[in-house]
Scaffold this motif. Structure first.
Motif, PDB file in Angstrom:
ATOM      1  N   VAL A  53       0.869  -1.170   0.000  1.00 27.12           N
ATOM      2  CA  VAL A  53       0.000   0.000   0.000  1.00 27.12           C
ATOM      3  C   VAL A  53       0.905   1.218   0.000  1.00 27.12           C
ATOM      4  CG1 VAL A  53      -1.802   1.261   1.230  1.00 27.12           C
ATOM      5  CG2 VAL A  53      -1.796  -1.242   1.267  1.00 27.12           C
ATOM      6  N   SER A  54       0.693   2.113  -0.963  1.00 30.88           N
ATOM      7  CA  SER A  54       1.550   3.291  -1.072  1.00 30.88           C
ATOM      8  C   SER A  54       0.722   4.502  -1.483  1.00 30.88           C
ATOM      9  CB  SER A  54       2.661   3.044  -2.096  1.00 30.88           C
ATOM     10  OG  SER A  54       2.116   2.739  -3.361  1.00 30.88           O
ATOM     11  N   ALA A  55       1.319   5.673  -1.352  1.00 28.92           N
ATOM     12  CA  ALA A  55       0.661   6.927  -1.734  1.00 28.92           C
ATOM     13  C   ALA A  55       1.513   7.619  -2.797  1.00 28.92           C
ATOM     14  CB  ALA A  55       0.498   7.832  -0.520  1.00 28.92           C
ATOM     15  N   HIS A  56       0.837   8.292  -3.713  1.00 29.11           N
ATOM     16  CA  HIS A  56       1.538   9.092  -4.724  1.00 29.11           C
ATOM     17  C   HIS A  56       0.583  10.151  -5.266  1.00 29.11           C
ATOM     18  CE1 HIS A  56      -0.318   5.872  -7.243  1.00 29.11           C
ATOM     19  NE2 HIS A  56      -0.493   6.850  -8.105  1.00 29.11           N
ATOM     20  N   VAL A  57       1.146  11.122  -5.951  1.00 33.24           N
ATOM     21  CA  VAL A  57       0.328  12.137  -6.607  1.00 33.24           C
ATOM     22  C   VAL A  57      -0.310  11.487  -7.828  1.00 33.24           C
ATOM     23  CG1 VAL A  57       0.366  14.357  -7.805  1.00 33.24           C
ATOM     24  CG2 VAL A  57       1.791  14.012  -5.790  1.00 33.24           C
ATOM     25  N   ALA A  58      -1.579  11.727  -8.013  1.00 36.24           N
ATOM     26  CA  ALA A  58      -2.329  11.104  -9.109  1.00 36.24           C
ATOM     27  C   ALA A  58      -1.704  11.420 -10.460  1.00 36.24           C
ATOM     28  CB  ALA A  58      -3.773  11.576  -9.078  1.00 36.24           C
ATOM     29  N   THR A  59      -1.682  10.411 -11.326  1.00 34.22           N
ATOM     30  CA  THR A  59      -1.255  10.641 -12.697  1.00 34.22           C
ATOM     31  C   THR A  59      -2.387  11.370 -13.427  1.00 34.22           C
ATOM     32  OG1 THR A  59      -2.205   8.578 -13.522  1.00 34.22           O
ATOM     33  CG2 THR A  59       0.069   8.483 -12.698  1.00 34.22           C
ATOM     34  N   GLN A  60      -2.108  11.827 -14.625  1.00 34.94           N
ATOM     35  CA  GLN A  60      -3.133  12.524 -15.394  1.00 34.94           C
ATOM     36  C   GLN A  60      -4.339  11.615 -15.639  1.00 34.94           C
ATOM     37  OE1 GLN A  60      -1.885  13.851 -19.260  1.00 34.94           O
ATOM     38  NE2 GLN A  60      -3.586  15.280 -19.459  1.00 34.94           N
ATOM     39  N   LYS A  61      -4.093  10.357 -16.006  1.00 37.54           N
ATOM     40  CA  LYS A  61      -5.187   9.424 -16.272  1.00 37.54           C
ATOM     41  C   LYS A  61      -5.977   9.126 -14.993  1.00 37.54           C
ATOM     42  CE  LYS A  61      -6.596   5.401 -18.604  1.00 37.54           C
ATOM     43  NZ  LYS A  61      -6.836   5.168 -19.971  1.00 37.54           N
ATOM     44  N   GLN A  64      -8.241  12.016 -14.190  1.00 41.11           N
ATOM     45  CA  GLN A  64      -9.416  12.046 -15.063  1.00 41.11           C
ATOM     46  C   GLN A  64     -10.457  11.021 -14.611  1.00 41.11           C
ATOM     47  OE1 GLN A  64      -7.639  11.305 -18.856  1.00 41.11           O
ATOM     48  NE2 GLN A  64      -7.328  13.479 -19.307  1.00 41.11           N
ATOM     49  N   LEU A  65     -10.002   9.795 -14.348  1.00 37.13           N
ATOM     50  CA  LEU A  65     -10.931   8.730 -13.974  1.00 37.13           C
ATOM     51  C   LEU A  65     -11.555   8.941 -12.599  1.00 37.13           C
ATOM     52  CD1 LEU A  65      -8.906   5.694 -15.339  1.00 37.13           C
ATOM     53  CD2 LEU A  65     -11.033   6.611 -16.270  1.00 37.13           C
ATOM     54  N   LEU A  66     -10.794   9.525 -11.670  1.00 32.81           N
ATOM     55  CA  LEU A  66     -11.309   9.784 -10.327  1.00 32.81           C
ATOM     56  C   LEU A  66     -12.010  11.135 -10.228  1.00 32.81           C
ATOM     57  CD1 LEU A  66      -8.326   8.409  -8.219  1.00 32.81           C
ATOM     58  CD2 LEU A  66     -10.603   7.424  -8.387  1.00 32.81           C
ATOM     59  N   LYS A  67     -11.972  11.891 -11.339  1.00 34.51           N
ATOM     60  CA  LYS A  67     -12.604  13.213 -11.399  1.00 34.51           C
ATOM     61  C   LYS A  67     -12.084  14.123 -10.287  1.00 34.51           C
ATOM     62  CE  LYS A  67     -16.595  11.308 -13.617  1.00 34.51           C
ATOM     63  NZ  LYS A  67     -17.849  10.662 -13.452  1.00 34.51           N
ATOM     64  N   THR A  68     -10.768  14.316 -10.303  1.00 28.69           N
ATOM     65  CA  THR A  68     -10.123  15.133  -9.287  1.00 28.69           C
ATOM     66  C   THR A  68      -8.990  15.936  -9.911  1.00 28.69           C
ATOM     67  OG1 THR A  68      -9.130  15.057  -7.097  1.00 28.69           O
ATOM     68  CG2 THR A  68      -8.497  13.327  -8.590  1.00 28.69           C
ATOM     69  N   ASP A  69      -8.389  16.828  -9.138  1.00 27.24           N
ATOM     70  CA  ASP A  69      -7.257  17.615  -9.610  1.00 27.24           C
ATOM     71  C   ASP A  69      -6.022  16.727  -9.741  1.00 27.24           C
ATOM     72  OD1 ASP A  69      -8.829  19.913  -9.468  1.00 27.24           O
ATOM     73  OD2 ASP A  69      -8.253  20.287  -7.382  1.00 27.24           O
ATOM     74  N   LEU A  71      -3.092  17.338  -8.720  1.00 29.38           N
ATOM     75  CA  LEU A  71      -2.229  17.388  -7.549  1.00 29.38           C
ATOM     76  C   LEU A  71      -2.809  16.644  -6.349  1.00 29.38           C
ATOM     77  CD1 LEU A  71      -0.925  21.041  -7.833  1.00 29.38           C
ATOM     78  CD2 LEU A  71       0.217  18.929  -8.509  1.00 29.38           C
ATOM     79  N   THR A  72      -3.837  15.849  -6.579  1.00 28.41           N
ATOM     80  CA  THR A  72      -4.467  15.079  -5.515  1.00 28.41           C
ATOM     81  C   THR A  72      -3.610  13.860  -5.176  1.00 28.41           C
ATOM     82  OG1 THR A  72      -6.653  15.752  -6.220  1.00 28.41           O
ATOM     83  CG2 THR A  72      -6.532  13.756  -4.896  1.00 28.41           C
ATOM     84  N   VAL A  73      -3.496  13.570  -3.882  1.00 29.15           N
ATOM     85  CA  VAL A  73      -2.786  12.374  -3.443  1.00 29.15           C
ATOM     86  C   VAL A  73      -3.748  11.188  -3.507  1.00 29.15           C
ATOM     87  CG1 VAL A  73      -1.622  11.242  -1.506  1.00 29.15           C
ATOM     88  CG2 VAL A  73      -1.217  13.662  -1.966  1.00 29.15           C
ATOM     89  N   ALA A  98      -7.013   9.583  -1.491  1.00 27.85           N
ATOM     90  CA  ALA A  98      -6.536   9.305  -0.129  1.00 27.85           C
ATOM     91  C   ALA A  98      -7.578   9.622   0.939  1.00 27.85           C
ATOM     92  CB  ALA A  98      -5.250  10.076   0.142  1.00 27.85           C
ATOM     93  N   ASP A  99      -8.441  10.586   0.690  1.00 28.78           N
ATOM     94  CA  ASP A  99      -9.438  10.938   1.703  1.00 28.78           C
ATOM     95  C   ASP A  99     -10.626   9.973   1.728  1.00 28.78           C
ATOM     96  OD1 ASP A  99     -10.349  11.812  -0.762  1.00 28.78           O
ATOM     97  OD2 ASP A  99     -11.356  13.561   0.048  1.00 28.78           O
ATOM     98  N   HIS A 100     -10.643   8.990   0.820  1.00 31.83           N
ATOM     99  CA  HIS A 100     -11.720   7.999   0.787  1.00 31.83           C
ATOM    100  C   HIS A 100     -11.161   6.589   0.914  1.00 31.83           C
ATOM    101  CE1 HIS A 100     -14.804  10.842  -0.205  1.00 31.83           C
ATOM    102  NE2 HIS A 100     -14.118  11.269  -1.244  1.00 31.83           N
ATOM    103  N   PHE A 101     -10.143   6.408   1.696  1.00 30.08           N
ATOM    104  CA  PHE A 101      -9.442   5.130   1.739  1.00 30.08           C
ATOM    105  C   PHE A 101      -9.522   4.491   3.116  1.00 30.08           C
ATOM    106  CE2 PHE A 101      -5.590   2.643   2.499  1.00 30.08           C
ATOM    107  CZ  PHE A 101      -5.614   1.779   1.418  1.00 30.08           C
ATOM    108  N   VAL A 102      -9.942   3.238   3.140  1.00 28.10           N
ATOM    109  CA  VAL A 102      -9.902   2.414   4.351  1.00 28.10           C
ATOM    110  C   VAL A 102      -9.365   1.066   3.911  1.00 28.10           C
ATOM    111  CG1 VAL A 102     -11.252   1.266   6.142  1.00 28.10           C
ATOM    112  CG2 VAL A 102     -11.907   3.543   5.366  1.00 28.10           C
TER     113      VAL A 102
END
Length: 109
Positions: A53-61, A64-69, A71-73, A98-102
């Protein structure tokens, strides 16, 4: 058994076609899933599960798919199921904001 609770997740699972050749050509009478197949099979035995389990800044794709900015983690959860000879049975990857993760994990063999 693993439980991933995501709101609007991106999830992909892969497995070798040699494990379940009947799933390669779907049938209208087929009423199983890959996870069910692995759980009920007498010939496919899951010996271990490797999870990351890891965190990163969202790629462009992903953005788009998550409908977020952009720069979202996001959180990425990768899982590899291995048989007793160390061969991969199934690979899964899930990405969520990241704010919707359990994440909960329970493994019983």
């Amino acid at each position: 058994m693993n439980y991933r609770i995501f709101k609007q997740p991106l999830t992909r699972s892969y497995f070798p076609a040699s494990i379940a050749p009947t799933l390669v050509k779907p049938s209208v009478y087929q009423v199983t899933t890959i996870k069910n197949l692995l759980r009920t099979s007498r010939t496919i035995a899951v010996a271990s599960i490797e999870q990351t389990v890891s965190a990163h800044v969202a790629t462009q794709k992903e953005s788009q798919l998550l409908k977020t900015d952009e720069l979202t983690v996001v959180i990425e959860a990768d899982e590899v199921k291995l048989d007793y000879s160390g061969e991969g049975i199934m690979y899964s990857k899930a990405v969520a904001k990241a704010d919707h993760f359990v994440y909960r994990s329970r493994q019983v063999f």
